[in-house]
Enzyme design. Sequence first.
Site, PDB file in Angstrom:
ATOM      1  N   PHE A 166       0.849  -1.097  -0.004  1.00  0.00           N
ATOM      2  CA  PHE A 166      -0.181  -0.060  -0.051  1.00  0.00           C
ATOM      3  C   PHE A 166       0.888   1.372  -0.129  1.00  0.00           C
ATOM      4  O   PHE A 166       0.567   2.269   0.770  1.00  0.00           O
ATOM      5  CB  PHE A 166      -0.824  -0.030   1.196  1.00  0.00           C
ATOM      6  CG  PHE A 166      -1.895  -1.230   1.158  1.00  0.00           C
ATOM      7  CD1 PHE A 166      -3.020  -1.314   0.521  1.00  0.00           C
ATOM      8  CD2 PHE A 166      -1.449  -2.355   1.967  1.00  0.00           C
ATOM      9  CE1 PHE A 166      -3.833  -2.505   0.464  1.00  0.00           C
ATOM     10  CE2 PHE A 166      -2.141  -3.407   2.167  1.00  0.00           C
ATOM     11  CZ  PHE A 166      -3.297  -3.906   1.381  1.00  0.00           C
ATOM     12  N   ALA A 269     -10.113  17.736  -3.742  1.00  0.00           N
ATOM     13  CA  ALA A 269     -10.669  17.766  -5.348  1.00  0.00           C
ATOM     14  C   ALA A 269      -9.480  18.365  -6.081  1.00  0.00           C
ATOM     15  O   ALA A 269      -8.433  18.998  -5.461  1.00  0.00           O
ATOM     16  CB  ALA A 269     -11.749  19.018  -5.222  1.00  0.00           C
ATOM     17  N   CYS A 277      -1.108   3.322 -10.224  1.00  0.00           N
ATOM     18  CA  CYS A 277      -1.926   2.327  -9.658  1.00  0.00           C
ATOM     19  C   CYS A 277      -3.279   2.695 -10.004  1.00  0.00           C
ATOM     20  O   CYS A 277      -4.116   1.528 -10.255  1.00  0.00           O
ATOM     21  CB  CYS A 277      -1.605   2.486  -7.976  1.00  0.00           C
ATOM     22  SG  CYS A 277       0.089   1.775  -7.710  1.00  0.00           S
TER      23      CYS A 277
HETATM   24  C1  UDX Z   1      -1.630   4.489  -4.396  1.00  0.00           C
HETATM   25  C2  UDX Z   1      -2.283   4.017  -3.310  1.00  0.00           C
HETATM   26  O1  UDX Z   1      -2.512   5.329  -2.491  1.00  0.00           O
HETATM   27  C3  UDX Z   1      -1.082   3.423  -2.661  1.00  0.00           C
HETATM   28  O2  UDX Z   1      -1.807   2.649  -1.497  1.00  0.00           O
HETATM   29  C4  UDX Z   1      -1.093   2.140  -3.762  1.00  0.00           C
HETATM   30  O3  UDX Z   1      -0.409   0.772  -3.270  1.00  0.00           O
HETATM   31  C5  UDX Z   1      -0.480   2.612  -5.019  1.00  0.00           C
HETATM   32  O4  UDX Z   1      -1.441   3.788  -5.579  1.00  0.00           O
HETATM   33  P1  UDX Z   1       0.174   6.486  -5.433  1.00  0.00           P
HETATM   34  O5  UDX Z   1      -0.429   6.367  -6.684  1.00  0.00           O
HETATM   35  O6  UDX Z   1       1.480   6.630  -5.186  1.00  0.00           O
HETATM   36  O7  UDX Z   1      -0.310   5.403  -4.354  1.00  0.00           O
HETATM   37  O8  UDX Z   1      -0.559   8.111  -4.925  1.00  0.00           O
HETATM   38  P2  UDX Z   1      -1.668   8.487  -4.119  1.00  0.00           P
HETATM   39  O9  UDX Z   1      -1.089   9.449  -3.194  1.00  0.00           O
HETATM   40  O10 UDX Z   1      -2.499   7.558  -3.469  1.00  0.00           O
HETATM   41  O11 UDX Z   1      -2.474   9.475  -5.097  1.00  0.00           O
HETATM   42  C6  UDX Z   1      -3.165   9.063  -6.352  1.00  0.00           C
HETATM   43  C7  UDX Z   1      -3.677  10.010  -7.127  1.00  0.00           C
HETATM   44  O12 UDX Z   1      -4.961  10.585  -6.708  1.00  0.00           O
HETATM   45  C8  UDX Z   1      -2.847  11.272  -7.467  1.00  0.00           C
HETATM   46  O13 UDX Z   1      -2.921  11.464  -8.938  1.00  0.00           O
HETATM   47  C9  UDX Z   1      -3.333  12.376  -6.388  1.00  0.00           C
HETATM   48  O14 UDX Z   1      -2.979  13.540  -7.001  1.00  0.00           O
HETATM   49  C10 UDX Z   1      -4.713  12.059  -6.253  1.00  0.00           C
HETATM   50  N1  UDX Z   1      -5.339  12.448  -5.323  1.00  0.00           N
HETATM   51  C11 UDX Z   1      -5.091  11.761  -4.005  1.00  0.00           C
HETATM   52  C12 UDX Z   1      -6.514  13.308  -5.480  1.00  0.00           C
HETATM   53  O15 UDX Z   1      -6.846  13.828  -6.445  1.00  0.00           O
HETATM   54  N2  UDX Z   1      -7.151  13.650  -4.159  1.00  0.00           N
HETATM   55  C13 UDX Z   1      -6.799  13.297  -3.129  1.00  0.00           C
HETATM   56  O16 UDX Z   1      -7.272  13.582  -1.926  1.00  0.00           O
HETATM   57  C14 UDX Z   1      -5.853  12.283  -3.013  1.00  0.00           C
END
Ligand code: UDX
Length: 489
Positions: A166, A269, A277
């Site tokens: 994760f 947002a 992922c």
């Molecule tokens: C994710 C999961 O969180 C992690 O547990 C898994 O193993 C791999 O995928 P990651 O892709 O590194 O991790 O980034 P994360 O911080 O989860 O953000 C994913 C996407 O969601 C990004 O584009 C981020 O900008 C977006 N996001 C995240 C939002 O737009 N709003 C949020 O509140 C949180």
Amino acid sequence: MTAELLSLLHHLPRASAADPMRVAVIGTGYVGLVTGTCLAALGHKVACVDIDPERVATLRRGMAPFYEPGLEALMQRVTTRLSFTSDIVAAATYAEVILLAVGTPSMGGGTDLSQVTNAIAAINGALLPGAVVVIKSTVPAGTAAQVERMLREAGHPNSVASNPEFLREGTAISDFLRADRVVIGVAESHAETVLRRLYEPLTSARIPLVVTSRTNAEMIKHAANGFLAMKIAFINEVADLCERTGGDVDDVARALGLDVRIGGHFLRAGPGYGGSCFPKDTHAFAELGRQHGAPLRLIEAAMASNQARREGLGARVAGAIGRDVTGLRIAILGLAFKPNTDDMRESPALPLIRDLQAAGAVLCACDPRAVACASRIFPGLACFEDPYRACEGADAAVIVTDWEAFRLLDLGRLRSMMSGNLLVDFRNQFDPSEAAKSGLRYVSIGRPSVEPSQAAETGGAVVGVSPRRRPAAVWQERIARLPDSGSRP
Ligand code: UDX
């Protein structure tokens, strides 16, 4: 290495001298390299395997092939317990635990498991009796059982377990060392004993261990990412509604998150989720549902919503400008899909740049880490590491990634570098009234847009906000009604 990571390592019990395990990690991508390095930091002896000899040579020099805060420093601290090789058979012959952390890309609607099956084919004659094969890669439910069958058919009765990761890019090391939980999916007690031993340094530091079936463990990973993707898609749609009703999505999200049943995380947002992922895992999860006749309609809706959002980013910028963008100079602040990484996979910057270029805008871009990657994807794109330089002479600037460096921008200085005054902020990094005081026309996500305050007008060329969508009178009225809003949850 940050002081926070150092103290984290200091407080974690090491695997005791009698307990260190011999571990092989197959695949040195994000998951494999971070996992291998962190297991070495916990005291285990780890051999990381990659088929790419150049990558192995880089790793042996103590260099990570991608940017992850603290990773290289940690690799260099654990050199006596961390080795790199392209010899998968030698690593398998040596290890008590073999973690598979190879890629599982999308294929059609489903998942391409060829890297998993190739790795199994390579190691199945070399495994020690009792060695446990652990699937860390994200795979559809049922894969661990399928891999175990492969091994058995080749005459090797080794156990196969599931142990999803994760880790978030940018915070992967602390996500590993300070995990919310460790999930292990096992079919018999030997694999459970081995994995309990592997993670003992974490579980003895009170990190919860979930022991479950392999199918459940595989499902937990997809369900976790699916749920988080739904949260983001949900708040993004609420943001759209806030824009049309005069609401403020940051206030709404803050209050929603205070409800412990909902929780405040992943309610920011923005331009839509990206990365390696969420897009891939939601597709694979939805496909699994389809294959089993149990459609995941909510996941399908989140995927469609996110796709539409990404595809609409160029139009949002053009709408904020309010006229043909041909020949306009637009600065794109942020290329990586999120901060603290150089990863542009599924970054919202990709469709945005593509669409604005197609519409005739002249772009330049800025990112603290992803400039090299962007130059490979968009060879003609002018890229800078300094945001002020990227904004020099720009008619408009667009914040795409929530890098801290952008949140700390001096907006007055930024405005003075630009020839226009429009700042579109897809990450709600600023208080709208502060942006207005700096002389900017500020358009953010799910919040009322603001015109530059009179006192701050500098007389530079003005790129208009679409009069149809944002009549000035309505804005003046809304601004007058605004409380001290805009701070982030
Ligand atoms: C994710 C999961 O969180 C992690 O547990 C898994 O193993 C791999 O995928 P990651 O892709 O590194 O991790 O980034 P994360 O911080 O989860 O953000 C994913 C996407 O969601 C990004 O584009 C981020 O900008 C977006 N996001 C995240 C939002 O737009 N709003 C949020 O509140 C949180």
